[in-house]
Design a protein around this motif. Structure first.
Motif, short mmCIF file in Angstrom:
data_model
loop_
_atom_site.label_atom_id
_atom_site.label_comp_id
_atom_site.label_asym_id
_atom_site.label_seq_id
_atom_site.Cartn_x
_atom_site.Cartn_y
_atom_site.Cartn_z
N PHE A 41 0.81 -1.21 0.00
CA PHE A 41 0.00 0.00 0.00
C PHE A 41 0.85 1.27 0.00
CE2 PHE A 41 -2.24 -3.41 2.23
CZ PHE A 41 -3.38 -3.51 1.45
N TYR A 42 1.93 1.26 0.78
CA TYR A 42 2.74 2.47 0.95
C TYR A 42 3.88 2.59 -0.07
CZ TYR A 42 0.51 3.07 5.55
OH TYR A 42 -0.38 3.24 6.58
N GLN A 43 4.61 1.50 -0.30
CA GLN A 43 5.80 1.53 -1.14
C GLN A 43 5.88 0.28 -2.03
OE1 GLN A 43 8.33 2.00 2.45
NE2 GLN A 43 9.26 3.74 1.37
N PRO A 44 4.93 0.09 -2.92
CA PRO A 44 4.92 -1.13 -3.74
C PRO A 44 6.16 -1.30 -4.62
CG PRO A 44 3.38 0.50 -4.59
CD PRO A 44 3.81 0.99 -3.25
N GLU A 45 6.85 -0.19 -4.92
CA GLU A 45 8.04 -0.27 -5.75
C GLU A 45 9.18 -1.02 -5.05
OE1 GLU A 45 8.32 3.37 -3.22
OE2 GLU A 45 6.78 2.48 -4.50
N LYS A 46 9.10 -1.20 -3.73
CA LYS A 46 10.15 -1.89 -2.99
C LYS A 46 9.96 -3.40 -2.98
CE LYS A 46 11.70 -0.07 0.80
NZ LYS A 46 11.81 0.54 2.15
N ILE A 47 8.81 -3.88 -3.46
CA ILE A 47 8.52 -5.32 -3.43
C ILE A 47 9.17 -6.02 -4.62
CG2 ILE A 47 6.70 -7.07 -3.44
CD1 ILE A 47 4.83 -4.97 -2.25
N LEU A 48 9.86 -7.11 -4.35
CA LEU A 48 10.47 -7.89 -5.42
C LEU A 48 9.38 -8.50 -6.30
CD1 LEU A 48 13.24 -9.79 -3.38
CD2 LEU A 48 13.52 -7.74 -4.81
N GLU A 49 9.63 -8.57 -7.59
CA GLU A 49 8.64 -9.13 -8.52
C GLU A 49 8.28 -10.56 -8.14
OE1 GLU A 49 5.87 -9.18 -11.44
OE2 GLU A 49 7.05 -7.45 -10.79
N THR A 50 9.26 -11.31 -7.67
CA THR A 50 9.02 -12.71 -7.30
C THR A 50 8.14 -12.84 -6.06
OG1 THR A 50 11.11 -12.68 -6.09
CG2 THR A 50 11.15 -13.54 -8.35
N GLU A 51 8.00 -11.77 -5.29
CA GLU A 51 7.20 -11.80 -4.07
C GLU A 51 5.84 -11.12 -4.23
OE1 GLU A 51 10.86 -11.68 -0.78
OE2 GLU A 51 9.59 -9.91 -1.11
N MET A 52 5.61 -10.49 -5.36
CA MET A 52 4.41 -9.67 -5.53
C MET A 52 3.13 -10.49 -5.38
SD MET A 52 3.15 -6.69 -5.90
CE MET A 52 4.42 -5.58 -6.51
N ALA A 53 3.08 -11.70 -5.94
CA ALA A 53 1.85 -12.50 -5.86
C ALA A 53 1.53 -12.85 -4.41
CB ALA A 53 2.01 -13.77 -6.69
N ALA A 54 2.54 -13.26 -3.65
CA ALA A 54 2.32 -13.62 -2.25
C ALA A 54 1.91 -12.40 -1.44
CB ALA A 54 3.57 -14.26 -1.67
N LEU A 55 2.59 -11.27 -1.67
CA LEU A 55 2.27 -10.05 -0.93
C LEU A 55 0.87 -9.55 -1.26
CD1 LEU A 55 3.95 -8.26 1.08
CD2 LEU A 55 5.21 -10.10 -0.04
N ARG A 56 0.45 -9.74 -2.51
CA ARG A 56 -0.88 -9.30 -2.91
C ARG A 56 -1.95 -10.02 -2.09
NH1 ARG A 56 -2.71 -7.29 -7.94
NH2 ARG A 56 -4.93 -7.55 -8.27
N GLY A 57 -1.83 -11.32 -1.98
CA GLY A 57 -2.80 -12.08 -1.20
C GLY A 57 -2.77 -11.73 0.27
N MET A 58 -1.58 -11.61 0.81
CA MET A 58 -1.43 -11.25 2.22
C MET A 58 -2.01 -9.86 2.48
SD MET A 58 2.42 -12.79 2.44
CE MET A 58 2.90 -12.07 4.01
N ALA A 59 -1.75 -8.93 1.57
CA ALA A 59 -2.26 -7.57 1.71
C ALA A 59 -3.78 -7.54 1.63
CB ALA A 59 -1.65 -6.68 0.63
N LEU A 60 -4.34 -8.31 0.71
CA LEU A 60 -5.80 -8.33 0.55
C LEU A 60 -6.49 -8.82 1.82
CD1 LEU A 60 -8.37 -8.10 -1.15
CD2 LEU A 60 -7.95 -10.43 -1.95
#
Length: 228
Positions: A77-96
């Motif tokens: 939510f705050y700094q999505p540019e810092k998330i690694l591409e390989t982690e984006m799918a997992a972070l998306r679910g966790m964030a949701l």
């Protein structure tokens, strides 16, 4: 309700008998939790200033991230540019899930608890947490490890939102194989298909004057046999 309490007034002055309403009870409140396609990086960034319970939940899940040595959930939510591409799918679910729980708690804090809880796709996980079936960290842990055992982004396929009813879509004689994943409304259907077929399908839909949009943040063809 005001008319019913003043029924004697209407009877005396206008010779009108008010008939009590006995139809559907619209006083019940339901909470429907959305799935992966509802979220995008940076959403709620401005609104979080007014949502302390959401911020609290994000801080708790950031501790989970630190323990598992992955990007912080709050970064989505705050700094999505810092998330690694390989982690984006997992972070998306966790964030949701985390944000859904925070928003639910924010609503209950100011209103009565809803009478019903339901969810679509990953939203079912949020609903289970809010119903008290499982705690948030345990659900986040399950979702995180589910992503760890999944294939790489878009290897098994992708998802496409199409502005058309599911039955009408089936009758279009599409040039590539597809699977109806979500029948969201008479105006929107989501299909799962192989990534190599995406361009052919979107080009075909343009010839039929049917709008479509790839769900780029959803990296797997969920709700279809392609997940097997």
């Amino acid at each position: 309700m005001e008319l019913l309490t003043q029924s004697s007034f209407y009877k005396e002055n206008f010779n009108i008998d008010l008939i009590p309403y006995t139809g559907i009870d619209y006083s019940k409140v339901a909470c429907l939790f959305p799935g992966n396609g509802s979220l995008y990086p940076g959403i709620f960034k401005a609104e979080l200033k007014r949502l302390p319970l959401c911020v609290k939940r994000l801080q708790e899940m950031d501790l989970f991230s630190e323990k598992n040595k992955v990007s912080k959930v709050s970064w989505y939510f705050y700094q999505p540019e810092k998330i690694l591409e390989t982690e984006m799918a997992a972070l998306r679910g966790m964030a949701l899930i985390t944000m859904s729980v925070g928003l639910f708690e924010s609503y209950v804090d100011k209103h009565k608890a809803p009478h019903f809880l339901s969810g679509h796709s990953l939203g079912e996980c949020s609903a289970l947490v809010c119903a008290g079936v499982i705690d948030l960290e345990s659900m986040i842990n399950i979702n995180y490890h589910r992503e760890l055992i999944g294939d790489a982004n878009h290897v098994s396929g992708c998802m496409l939102a199409v502005a058309i009813d599911a039955n009408e879509f089936r009758q279009l004689d599409c040039p590539v194989p597809f699977h109806i994943a979500n029948e969201n409304s008479p105006q929107q259907t989501v299909v799962s298909l192989k990534l190599e077929d995406l361009k052919a399908l979107t080009s075909f839909l343009k010839t039929k004057r049917v709008a479509s949009r790839e769900l780029k943040g959803v990296v797997r063809p969920y709700h279809s046999p392609l997940m097997q």
